[in-house]
Design a protein around this motif. Structure first.
Motif, mmCIF file in Angstrom:
data_model
loop_
_atom_site.group_PDB
_atom_site.id
_atom_site.type_symbol
_atom_site.label_atom_id
_atom_site.label_comp_id
_atom_site.label_asym_id
_atom_site.label_seq_id
_atom_site.Cartn_x
_atom_site.Cartn_y
_atom_site.Cartn_z
ATOM 1 N N GLU A 213 -2.205 -11.061 -5.056
ATOM 2 C CA GLU A 213 -0.895 -10.925 -4.418
ATOM 3 C C GLU A 213 -1.001 -10.104 -3.130
ATOM 4 O OE1 GLU A 213 3.687 -9.532 -5.476
ATOM 5 O OE2 GLU A 213 2.038 -8.907 -6.781
ATOM 6 N N ILE A 214 -1.768 -9.038 -3.190
ATOM 7 C CA ILE A 214 -1.968 -8.198 -2.006
ATOM 8 C C ILE A 214 -2.701 -8.980 -0.923
ATOM 9 C CG2 ILE A 214 -3.163 -6.149 -1.133
ATOM 10 C CD1 ILE A 214 -2.667 -4.931 -3.956
ATOM 11 N N GLN A 215 -3.743 -9.706 -1.321
ATOM 12 C CA GLN A 215 -4.510 -10.491 -0.355
ATOM 13 C C GLN A 215 -3.621 -11.521 0.336
ATOM 14 O OE1 GLN A 215 -8.673 -12.047 -1.124
ATOM 15 N NE2 GLN A 215 -7.557 -13.970 -1.204
ATOM 16 N N ALA A 216 -2.768 -12.180 -0.434
ATOM 17 C CA ALA A 216 -1.874 -13.198 0.137
ATOM 18 C C ALA A 216 -0.944 -12.591 1.184
ATOM 19 C CB ALA A 216 -1.062 -13.851 -0.978
ATOM 20 N N ARG A 217 -0.512 -11.357 0.956
ATOM 21 C CA ARG A 217 0.394 -10.699 1.898
ATOM 22 C C ARG A 217 -0.298 -10.356 3.218
ATOM 23 N NH1 ARG A 217 5.476 -8.633 0.214
ATOM 24 N NH2 ARG A 217 6.032 -9.692 -1.729
ATOM 25 N N THR A 218 -1.617 -10.204 3.197
ATOM 26 C CA THR A 218 -2.334 -9.836 4.428
ATOM 27 C C THR A 218 -2.596 -11.039 5.328
ATOM 28 O OG1 THR A 218 -4.585 -10.157 3.505
ATOM 29 C CG2 THR A 218 -3.541 -8.005 3.163
ATOM 30 N N VAL A 222 2.913 -11.812 9.586
ATOM 31 C CA VAL A 222 3.399 -10.515 9.110
ATOM 32 C C VAL A 222 4.242 -9.893 10.219
ATOM 33 C CG1 VAL A 222 1.404 -10.172 7.605
ATOM 34 C CG2 VAL A 222 1.343 -9.317 9.950
ATOM 35 N N ARG A 228 -0.645 -5.538 9.424
ATOM 36 C CA ARG A 228 -1.701 -6.321 8.789
ATOM 37 C C ARG A 228 -2.969 -5.478 8.632
ATOM 38 N NH1 ARG A 228 -2.157 -11.870 8.999
ATOM 39 N NH2 ARG A 228 -1.074 -12.019 11.011
ATOM 40 N N TRP A 231 -2.622 -2.926 5.792
ATOM 41 C CA TRP A 231 -2.751 -3.539 4.474
ATOM 42 C C TRP A 231 -4.199 -3.942 4.179
ATOM 43 C CZ3 TRP A 231 1.970 -7.395 4.716
ATOM 44 C CH2 TRP A 231 3.170 -6.650 4.739
ATOM 45 N N LYS A 279 0.847 -1.817 -2.875
ATOM 46 C CA LYS A 279 2.160 -2.381 -3.218
ATOM 47 C C LYS A 279 3.292 -1.536 -2.656
ATOM 48 C CE LYS A 279 1.191 -5.191 -7.282
ATOM 49 N NZ LYS A 279 1.608 -5.476 -8.668
ATOM 50 N N MET A 282 3.648 -2.347 0.903
ATOM 51 C CA MET A 282 4.185 -3.694 1.117
ATOM 52 C C MET A 282 5.588 -3.865 0.517
ATOM 53 S SD MET A 282 0.793 -5.950 0.230
ATOM 54 C CE MET A 282 -0.673 -5.900 1.270
ATOM 55 N N ILE A 284 6.466 -4.055 -2.634
ATOM 56 C CA ILE A 284 6.493 -5.080 -3.678
ATOM 57 C C ILE A 284 6.359 -4.476 -5.076
ATOM 58 C CG2 ILE A 284 5.675 -6.988 -2.258
ATOM 59 C CD1 ILE A 284 2.877 -6.500 -3.239
#
Length: 285
Positions: A213-218, A222, A228, A231, A279, A282, A284
């Motif tokens: 989930e963290i990887q997807a956000r990077t 953004v 970016r 993160w 998290k 981000m 989340i």
């Protein structure tokens, strides 16, 4: 103004025509000045090691020159497949690259200030414990142990690739096609490598969904490139712990010493703390 973070997923953005890339970069710069393209638009491209290290020929620009021009146009990140840091493993993949050439590519990208994503295969069914150790050493020597890419992936044997016939001939395919994952399962040639993979995979799986989930956000678009980078730095610290766990397991299996579960628990706790930190950054949680 359109999209701000396009991804070019051609296997080799340069191919055999680097002049085309120069022309594209120039056109992007012109359209940014006229407002046809957002001035903050950034690019993500895939490139081969050989293309980046190309010295140019017959008047063509070098790989470094092309990268410099693309950066002026907004190049944000380059994906490169380093594959492995172990000589025997690279040879099995029939790649012309070497650990030394891989290091040279990283030097070029770092010198130009270009961020990079990495394709790296830690495990394959024919590897032995020494190759695992070589991969870990390579990542640490190049500083990639702190990179946010996942460096502990295993080789995927996908339908329609030469690997299927090759591993079938070696009696290493252990079952039918996994239609969900689109890969063939395989057995391991060396039990120590198999033991390392099994132990590490169990450890990694515990928090894998959070890490994904963290990887997807990077990735993708953004709020800002500074965000970016923030993160990705945290994710890189998570990856460093993951490689430390793999190194610990590999050293114990190699020496035939029983693995101390409390040490792995300590590393998992540290990993979880960083995940919580990411998290919170981000929003989340």
């Amino acid at each position: 103004m359109g999209i701000k973070s396009p991804f070019y997923t051609d296997e080799d953005f340069l191919g055999d025509n680097p002049i085309r890339a120069i022309e594209l970069a120039s056109e992007i710069q012109k359209k940014k000045l006229t407002g046809e393209i957002d001035r903050d638009m950034s690019l993500y491209v895939d490139m081969r090691v050989d293309s980046i290290l190309s010295k140019g020929h017959k008047g063509s620009p070098t790989g470094r020159q092309v990268l410099a021009k693309l950066k002026e146009a907004g190049l944000r990140e380059v994906f490169i497949g380093l594959e492995s840091g172990a000589k025997a493993q690279v040879k099995r993949y029939k790649k012309a690259s070497t650990a030394h050439r891989n290091s040279m590519v990283l030097d070029v990208l770092n010198d130009l200030g270009i961020t990079f994503d990495i394709g790296f295969i830690m495990f394959d069914p024919e590897m032995d414990i020494n190759e695992l150790s070589a991969n870990i050493s390579f990542l640490k020597q190049t500083g990639l142990n702190k990179h946010d890419a996942r460096m502990t992936k295993k080789l995927r044997i996908e339908p329609g690739t030469p690997l299927v016939a090759e591993y079938r001939a070696k009696n290493l395919i252990s079952g039918g096609l996994d239609v969900d994952d689109l890969t063939y399962p395989y057995r391991w040639k060396y039990s120590q490598a198999e033991d390392v993979y099994a132990t590490y995979s169990e450890w990694e799986q515990e928090l894998s969904e959070d890490v994904y989930e963290i990887q997807a956000r990077t990735r993708g678009e953004v709020g800002s490139e500074d965000l970016r980078r923030e993160w990705r730095t945290i994710l890189g610290e998570v990856r460093e712990i993951e490689l430390s766990a793999l190194e610990f397991i590999t050293s114990r299996v190699s020496a035939r010493i029983e693995i101390d579960k409390s040490e792995l628990r300590s590393l998992q706790d540290a990993r979880n703390e960083l995940i919580l930190c990411a998290k919170r950054a981000m929003n989340i949680l």
